[in-house]
Design an enzyme around this catalytic site. Structure first.
Site, short mmCIF file in Angstrom:
data_model
loop_
_atom_site.label_atom_id
_atom_site.label_comp_id
_atom_site.label_asym_id
_atom_site.label_seq_id
_atom_site.Cartn_x
_atom_site.Cartn_y
_atom_site.Cartn_z
N CYS A 128 8.59 3.06 -2.31
CA CYS A 128 9.36 3.23 -1.01
C CYS A 128 10.51 2.45 -0.94
O CYS A 128 11.67 2.81 -0.67
CB CYS A 128 8.59 3.11 -0.10
SG CYS A 128 7.41 1.65 -0.10
N HIS A 242 10.48 0.76 6.75
CA HIS A 242 10.79 -0.59 5.85
C HIS A 242 12.39 -0.77 6.32
O HIS A 242 13.08 0.15 6.39
CB HIS A 242 10.72 -0.38 4.48
CG HIS A 242 9.42 -0.09 4.04
ND1 HIS A 242 8.26 -0.34 4.78
CD2 HIS A 242 8.75 -0.20 2.72
CE1 HIS A 242 7.09 -0.26 3.93
NE2 HIS A 242 7.49 -0.43 2.66
C1 11C Z 1 4.73 -0.97 0.18
N1 11C Z 1 5.80 0.13 -1.48
O1 11C Z 1 5.18 -0.83 1.09
C2 11C Z 1 4.55 -0.61 -1.39
C3 11C Z 1 3.48 0.42 -1.26
O2 11C Z 1 4.27 1.42 -5.77
O3 11C Z 1 3.91 3.09 -4.56
C4 11C Z 1 3.46 1.53 -2.39
C5 11C Z 1 3.18 1.09 -3.60
C6 11C Z 1 3.93 1.98 -4.87
O4 11C Z 1 3.50 -1.74 0.24
#
Ligand code: 11C
Ligand code: A2P
Length: 333
Positions: A128, A242
């Site tokens: 993400c 995010h």
């Molecule tokens: C998070 N991006 O926000 C991460 C979770 O490699 O898909 C997803 C981890 C991934 O913590």
């Protein structure tokens, strides 16, 4: 005939959004199959007004399935991804299990849609934080090559799943009521706090896995492993979007006006950059929508060469960061 689509991890934070995206985008399908753990088997979820019974994932789950959207974690993908492919399905996988496999395209539809054609059964959905940075960076990179970028992330609970979102709610309630609360999903107290991303830290270089995903995934998606990238990933007490501060260096000088010009028509991007009102991208505004919000577009005054720009972006981790991007890949298929 219209495809049969399966969601693996349908009850999860991303799974629920996958179902929602398929419904909202009126994805053409003849059957939607919902798969989760044995704990959820027999429960139902509603799709287009109809109840669908959730089934427990097993080796026979993919008979007749054309497209399988996986979001039940890397270990499930590693075991059941190949089983789904063998059964004739194309897998769009949300986990990190296959992203660096040279036979697996890693796709952001606004950036490298053509890569989908190279698939051999599995297509990976990027992390993400990577997607949210790359949607606005790609149209800039096309016009004036990015030579280096530094990211600082402000990541929501949703990235760690539905249980982490619940832990943020519960921990906040406990904090406000003055009750003790021991976190069990994330490693640190979350309410009114923030902490370095919970992914494993590599003792050799001091970077955690989330940070290295941003580096390596960008290289693969952009097809440019010469871009110098560094990231600091942090978990903040936000539910589902995010945010990221990006310092971006280009090959040639570039101005904020040029950046705004390029981003004004970029797909998947919405400029939120009201200097007078001090109104810029916020996770509450990004939540529930597909676009990446981009603002604080300004010259990096620490670079006298005029080749660096500062940006602040926010995107819904569950939508463009996960479910929406996966459904867009399925649409390309
Ligand atoms: C998070 N991006 O926000 C991460 C979770 O490699 O898909 C997803 C981890 C991934 O913590
Ligand atoms: P379940 O709800 O039945 O546990 P999240 O990312 O929000 O943590 O969600 C994880 C998803 O992965 C959920 O849908 C969860 O289903 C599913 N899941 C977890 N373990 C398994 C398993 N062993 N087999 C199938 N699905 C699983």
């Amino acid at each position: 005939a219209l495809p049969v689509v399966a969601i693996v991890g349908a009850t999860g934070a991303v799974g629920v959004e996958l179902l929602e995206c398929l419904e909202q985008r009126d994805f053409p399908l003849s059957e939607l199959r919902l798969l989760a753990s044995a704990r959820s088997a027999g429960k139902t979820m509603t799709f287009k007004g109809k109840e669908i019974t959730i089934r427990a994932l097993d080796e026979n789950s993919f008979d007749g399935v054309d497209i399988a959207l996986f979001s039940a974690g890397g270990s499930i993908s590693k075991v059941y991804g190949p089983i789904a492919v063998k059964a004739g399905a194309v897998v769009v996988d949300n986990s990190s299990a296959f992203r660096q496999d040279p036979n697996v395209p890693l796709v952001v539809p606004e950036v490298n849609p053509e890569a989908v054609k190279q698939h051999q059964g599995i297509i990976a959905n990027p992390n993400c934080s990577t997607i949210i940075a790359l949607v606005p960076l790609w149209p800039l990179h096309v016009k004036n090559r990015i030579t280096r970028f530094i990211a600082a992330t402000y990541q929501a609970a949703s990235g760690a799943g539905a249980a982490a979102m619940e832990e943020l709610r519960e921990g906040t309630r406990a904090y406000l009521e003055g009750r003790p609360f021991t976190p069990t999903v994330l490693p640190h107290p979350y309410a009114f706090n923030l902490f370095s991303h919970n992914a494993k830290v590599d003792p050799a270089n001091g970077y955690n896995e989330e940070e290295m995903k941003m580096v390596k995934e960008t290289w693969k998606i952009f097809g440019d492993a010469d871009i110098r990238i560094s990231a600091t990933c942090v978990r903040v007490p936000v539910l589902r979007a995010h945010s990221e501060a990006l310092t971006v260096e280009f090959e040639r000088p570039i101005t904020p006006a040029e950046v705004k010009d390029i981003l004004a028509t970029a797909p998947g991007v919405r400029i939120v950059d009201d200097v007078e009102k001090n109104y810029f991208p916020m996770p509450v505004d990004a939540s529930g929508q597909g676009d990446i919000l981009v603002g604080r577009i300004r010259q990096d005054i620490s670079d006298p060469s005029g080749r660096s720009i500062q940006l602040f972006v926010a995107g819904d981790q569950l939508l463009k960061g996960a479910a929406l991007n996966a459904v867009q890949i399925a649409e390309l298929l």
